[in-house]
Design a protein around this motif. Structure first.
Motif, PDB file in Angstrom:
ATOM      1  N   GLN A  34       0.639  -1.065  -0.008  1.00 13.90           N
ATOM      2  CA  GLN A  34      -0.077   0.091  -0.068  1.00 13.90           C
ATOM      3  C   GLN A  34       0.759   1.198  -0.205  1.00 13.90           C
ATOM      4  OE1 GLN A  34      -3.301  -0.518  -0.670  1.00 13.90           O
ATOM      5  NE2 GLN A  34      -2.531  -2.603  -0.751  1.00 13.90           N
ATOM      6  N   TYR A  35       2.047   1.229  -0.727  1.00 16.21           N
ATOM      7  CA  TYR A  35       2.800   2.510  -0.965  1.00 16.21           C
ATOM      8  C   TYR A  35       2.478   3.067  -2.386  1.00 16.21           C
ATOM      9  CZ  TYR A  35       5.524   1.682   3.326  1.00 16.21           C
ATOM     10  OH  TYR A  35       5.838   1.161   4.440  1.00 16.21           O
ATOM     11  N   GLN A  36       2.366   4.412  -2.462  1.00 11.50           N
ATOM     12  CA  GLN A  36       1.903   4.832  -3.575  1.00 11.50           C
ATOM     13  C   GLN A  36       3.266   5.713  -4.091  1.00 11.50           C
ATOM     14  OE1 GLN A  36      -1.492   7.100  -2.001  1.00 11.50           O
ATOM     15  NE2 GLN A  36      -2.666   5.909  -3.519  1.00 11.50           N
ATOM     16  N   GLU A  37       3.360   5.891  -5.608  1.00  8.06           N
ATOM     17  CA  GLU A  37       4.565   6.483  -5.938  1.00  8.06           C
ATOM     18  C   GLU A  37       4.533   7.970  -5.969  1.00  8.06           C
ATOM     19  OE1 GLU A  37       7.161   6.530 -10.255  1.00  8.06           O
ATOM     20  OE2 GLU A  37       5.217   5.492  -9.924  1.00  8.06           O
ATOM     21  N   ILE A  38       5.207   8.845  -5.821  1.00  3.95           N
ATOM     22  CA  ILE A  38       5.608  10.231  -5.879  1.00  3.95           C
ATOM     23  C   ILE A  38       6.693  10.434  -6.670  1.00  3.95           C
ATOM     24  CG2 ILE A  38       6.962  10.068  -3.741  1.00  3.95           C
ATOM     25  CD1 ILE A  38       5.645  12.714  -3.015  1.00  3.95           C
ATOM     26  N   ARG A  39       6.774  11.583  -7.334  1.00  5.54           N
ATOM     27  CA  ARG A  39       7.807  11.887  -8.379  1.00  5.54           C
ATOM     28  C   ARG A  39       8.140  13.492  -7.894  1.00  5.54           C
ATOM     29  NH1 ARG A  39       6.533   9.262 -14.401  1.00  5.54           N
ATOM     30  NH2 ARG A  39       5.740   7.500 -13.534  1.00  5.54           N
ATOM     31  N   THR A  40       9.353  13.617  -7.458  1.00  7.95           N
ATOM     32  CA  THR A  40       9.591  15.126  -7.061  1.00  7.95           C
ATOM     33  C   THR A  40      10.706  15.646  -8.021  1.00  7.95           C
ATOM     34  OG1 THR A  40      11.321  14.358  -5.731  1.00  7.95           O
ATOM     35  CG2 THR A  40       9.272  14.653  -4.748  1.00  7.95           C
ATOM     36  N   ASN A  92       2.499  20.069   0.381  1.00  2.70           N
ATOM     37  CA  ASN A  92       0.957  19.547   0.015  1.00  2.70           C
ATOM     38  C   ASN A  92       0.382  19.249   0.916  1.00  2.70           C
ATOM     39  OD1 ASN A  92       1.174  19.719  -3.167  1.00  2.70           O
ATOM     40  ND2 ASN A  92       3.211  18.499  -2.581  1.00  2.70           N
ATOM     41  N   LYS A  93       0.573  19.505   2.361  1.00  2.00           N
ATOM     42  CA  LYS A  93      -0.065  19.142   3.330  1.00  2.00           C
ATOM     43  C   LYS A  93      -0.755  17.755   3.494  1.00  2.00           C
ATOM     44  CE  LYS A  93      -1.526  24.009   3.991  1.00  2.00           C
ATOM     45  NZ  LYS A  93      -0.626  24.469   3.098  1.00  2.00           N
ATOM     46  N   MET A  94       0.067  16.802   2.995  1.00  2.62           N
ATOM     47  CA  MET A  94      -0.203  15.489   3.107  1.00  2.62           C
ATOM     48  C   MET A  94      -0.621  14.835   4.282  1.00  2.62           C
ATOM     49  SD  MET A  94       2.448  14.189  -0.037  1.00  2.62           S
ATOM     50  CE  MET A  94       1.708  12.605   0.061  1.00  2.62           C
ATOM     51  N   HIS A  95      -0.040  15.730   5.500  1.00  2.00           N
ATOM     52  CA  HIS A  95      -0.599  15.424   6.964  1.00  2.00           C
ATOM     53  C   HIS A  95      -1.809  15.199   7.171  1.00  2.00           C
ATOM     54  CE1 HIS A  95      -0.507  19.743   7.593  1.00  2.00           C
ATOM     55  NE2 HIS A  95       0.611  19.680   7.066  1.00  2.00           N
ATOM     56  N   GLY A  96      -2.892  16.038   6.354  1.00  2.00           N
ATOM     57  CA  GLY A  96      -4.018  16.225   6.594  1.00  2.00           C
ATOM     58  C   GLY A  96      -4.981  15.051   5.607  1.00  2.00           C
ATOM     59  N   ASN A  97      -4.117  14.200   4.995  1.00  2.00           N
ATOM     60  CA  ASN A  97      -5.013  13.092   4.275  1.00  2.00           C
ATOM     61  C   ASN A  97      -5.573  12.372   5.213  1.00  2.00           C
ATOM     62  OD1 ASN A  97      -3.559  14.312   2.073  1.00  2.00           O
ATOM     63  ND2 ASN A  97      -2.135  12.383   1.441  1.00  2.00           N
ATOM     64  N   ALA A  98      -6.786  11.716   4.594  1.00  2.00           N
ATOM     65  CA  ALA A  98      -7.747  11.096   5.375  1.00  2.00           C
ATOM     66  C   ALA A  98      -6.853   9.464   5.639  1.00  2.00           C
ATOM     67  CB  ALA A  98      -8.841  10.648   4.542  1.00  2.00           C
ATOM     68  N   ASN A  99      -6.185   9.056   4.725  1.00  2.00           N
ATOM     69  CA  ASN A  99      -5.448   7.671   5.040  1.00  2.00           C
ATOM     70  C   ASN A  99      -4.083   8.157   5.479  1.00  2.00           C
ATOM     71  OD1 ASN A  99      -7.636   6.151   3.796  1.00  2.00           O
ATOM     72  ND2 ASN A  99      -6.670   6.421   1.829  1.00  2.00           N
ATOM     73  N   GLN A 100      -3.809   7.540   6.910  1.00  2.00           N
ATOM     74  CA  GLN A 100      -2.630   7.770   7.592  1.00  2.00           C
ATOM     75  C   GLN A 100      -2.052   6.292   8.171  1.00  2.00           C
ATOM     76  OE1 GLN A 100      -0.678  10.608   7.864  1.00  2.00           O
ATOM     77  NE2 GLN A 100      -2.296  11.915   6.780  1.00  2.00           N
ATOM     78  N   PRO A 101      -0.692   6.180   7.998  1.00  2.00           N
ATOM     79  CA  PRO A 101       0.274   7.079   7.722  1.00  2.00           C
ATOM     80  C   PRO A 101       0.227   7.125   6.191  1.00  2.00           C
ATOM     81  CG  PRO A 101       1.014   4.825   8.409  1.00  2.00           C
ATOM     82  CD  PRO A 101      -0.427   4.953   8.858  1.00  2.00           C
ATOM     83  N   VAL A 102       1.270   8.278   5.771  1.00  2.00           N
ATOM     84  CA  VAL A 102       1.304   8.231   4.277  1.00  2.00           C
ATOM     85  C   VAL A 102       2.342   7.362   3.909  1.00  2.00           C
ATOM     86  CG1 VAL A 102       1.741   9.986   2.371  1.00  2.00           C
ATOM     87  CG2 VAL A 102       0.103  10.601   4.392  1.00  2.00           C
ATOM     88  N   GLY A 133       4.083   9.404   9.578  1.00  2.00           N
ATOM     89  CA  GLY A 133       2.901   9.641  10.238  1.00  2.00           C
ATOM     90  C   GLY A 133       2.745   8.523  11.238  1.00  2.00           C
ATOM     91  N   SER A 134       3.601   7.669  11.558  1.00  2.00           N
ATOM     92  CA  SER A 134       3.549   6.859  12.612  1.00  2.00           C
ATOM     93  C   SER A 134       4.638   6.524  13.269  1.00  2.00           C
ATOM     94  CB  SER A 134       3.106   5.252  11.852  1.00  2.00           C
ATOM     95  OG  SER A 134       3.134   4.158  12.814  1.00  2.00           O
TER      96      SER A 134
END
Length: 419
Positions: A34-40, A92-102, A133-134
């Motif tokens: 359940q890890y999602q890709e990020i591109r920076t 991107n304020k991902m700490h506010g995502n519904a699904n935690q941890p990110v 987040g954990s």
């Protein structure tokens, strides 16, 4: 002739397929976890790495590719991935995502001005994961298990997990004082870098490549002796979870990693393959509680790892593991005469649109040379179209494995090849 820059490489056909397969395996495992890709971005503000990686590290002091753009802004080609991911997490304020941890993964080129050697380049490709987040020890164990699963599914057997705890802030301060007292009386015997690190971050001395054989290195105070009760219990829980997963490990109190942001769990995965080389580390990672705050975000714990794809491929080679089979194409078309060529072009185009891997001659070679070309491409079938075949509305299809051949109606050719 213009030469390729030192410390870089061209990844050519025949080799790039191994990269694609390795990345595919790692991506699929991350998806299962359940890890999602990020591109920076490939370049970031230099300040990001000064604050994120640490100004006492070799990376910041010696290895970064930094420059000013036309607007006078200080930019740096990213030397590692974690700081960029955390910067994006904050921005991107991902700490506010519904699904935690990110839970994120990334892959891409990194840049460090190092002395090029086997398995070490100035432009190299990392695959990494970050879980933010954990602060649960089970999260540490999950991240470690993900890394070990990737190497297992690649087919590597000669690997070992080395793990340590760097403790929380209180434990680190106590250890820092002990290290300063240990090295201070004879710091003049160490390199200039170590001398400057004595006051700023004496833990970095333990990571020095120049002075690693100095006798004081062998007797330096162990962080494990300075862990407070909370840090000790945390580390014991991480190890207990690894035991539950039946993942073998070796506790190494000298393992500190090369980045300033680590605390609590730190780990490396090493190759034990015979003849692999002096640099045995394949993967490194650990917990970095505090990094999100350092980059302007709310208090958020995090843990991750990264590994070099180049070094993973070198380990596969050392163990004799074949990652991909030799590629084969479905059919090679041999067309004799202009009308036959016109027909072949149309069929090849339509077949490719149907998902078939097809090739034909574009050099007007003789039939014998075309048969050789088909062999080099490991074609499963050869399809021959000439004047006689056109007159009958058929093609001759030869199975390269059995040697059998048959006439197939041109309108049924794609369907027959797919079958």
């Amino acid at each position: 002739m213009i030469q390729i820059p030192r410390g870089t490489q061209d990844i050519l056909p025949g080799e790039v397929e191994k990269w694609q397969k390795l990345e595919e395996i790692a991506r699929n495992i991350c998806t299962n976890y359940q890890y999602q890709e990020i591109r920076t971005p490939i370049f970031e503000s230099t300040e990001l790495f000064l604050r994120g990686v640490g100004d006492t590290t070799d990376i910041v002091q010696k290895e970064m590719y930094s420059f000013e753009d036309r607007g006078g802004r200080g930019l740096t080609l990213r030397p590692e991935g974690t700081a960029s991911v955390v910067r994006s997490f904050v921005g991107n304020k991902m700490h506010g995502n519904a699904n935690q941890p990110v839970k994120l993964f990334y892959t891409g080129p990194m840049f460090r001005y190092e002395r090029p050697q086997k398995g070490r380049f100035r432009q190299f490709v990392q695959f990494g994961v970050e879980a933010l987040g954990s602060q649960n020890p089970a999260m540490d164990a999950e991240v470690v298990s993900l890394a070990m699963t990737i190497y297992k599914q690649l087919g590597l057997k000669d690997v070992k997990l080395v793990i340590n705890s760097l403790g929380d802030t209180e434990s680190r301060l106590a250890h820092k004082e002990a290290l300063t007292n240990h090295f201070a009386p004879r710091i003049g015997e160490f390199c200039g870098d170590c001398q400057s690190r004595l006051e700023k971050n004496p833990l970095r001395i333990l990571d020095c490549k120049k002075d690693r054989d100095h006798e004081l290195m062998k007797t330096a105070p162990s962080i494990l002796d300075y862990l407070n009760t909370e840090s000790k219990e945390y580390f014991e829980k991480v190890l207990a979870f690894l035991d539950v997963m039946e993942i073998p490990y070796e506790v190494d109190p000298t393992l500190v990693r090369g980045l300033d942001y680590y605390n609590h769990t730190a780990f490396e995965i090493m190759s034990t393959a015979e003849g692999f080389g002096a640099i045995t580390t394949l993967c490194g990672g650990g917990r970095y509680n505090g990094l999100v705050q350092d980059l302007g975000g709310p208090e958020t714990p995090g843990i991750g790892f990264a590994f070099s794809i180049e070094r993973a491929l070198a380990a596969l080679e050392a163990e004799g593991v074949t990652l991909v089979d030799e590629p084969k194409i479905d059919a090679y078309f041999i067309a004799m005469g202009q009308e036959a060529v016109n027909t072949a072009v149309g069929i090849v185009h339509a077949g490719r649109a149907e998902g078939l891997s097809l090739e034909m001659d574009y050099l007007d070679r003789k039939m014998k040379a075309q048969f050789k070309a088909a062999d080099r491409l490991h074609a499963k079938h050869i399809v021959i179209i000439g004047e006689d075949e056109l007159a009958k509305g058929v093609a001759v299809m030869k199975d390269q494995t059995s040697g059998e051949q048959e006439e197939v109606a041109l309108e049924n050719l794609i369907k027959t090849l797919k079958a």
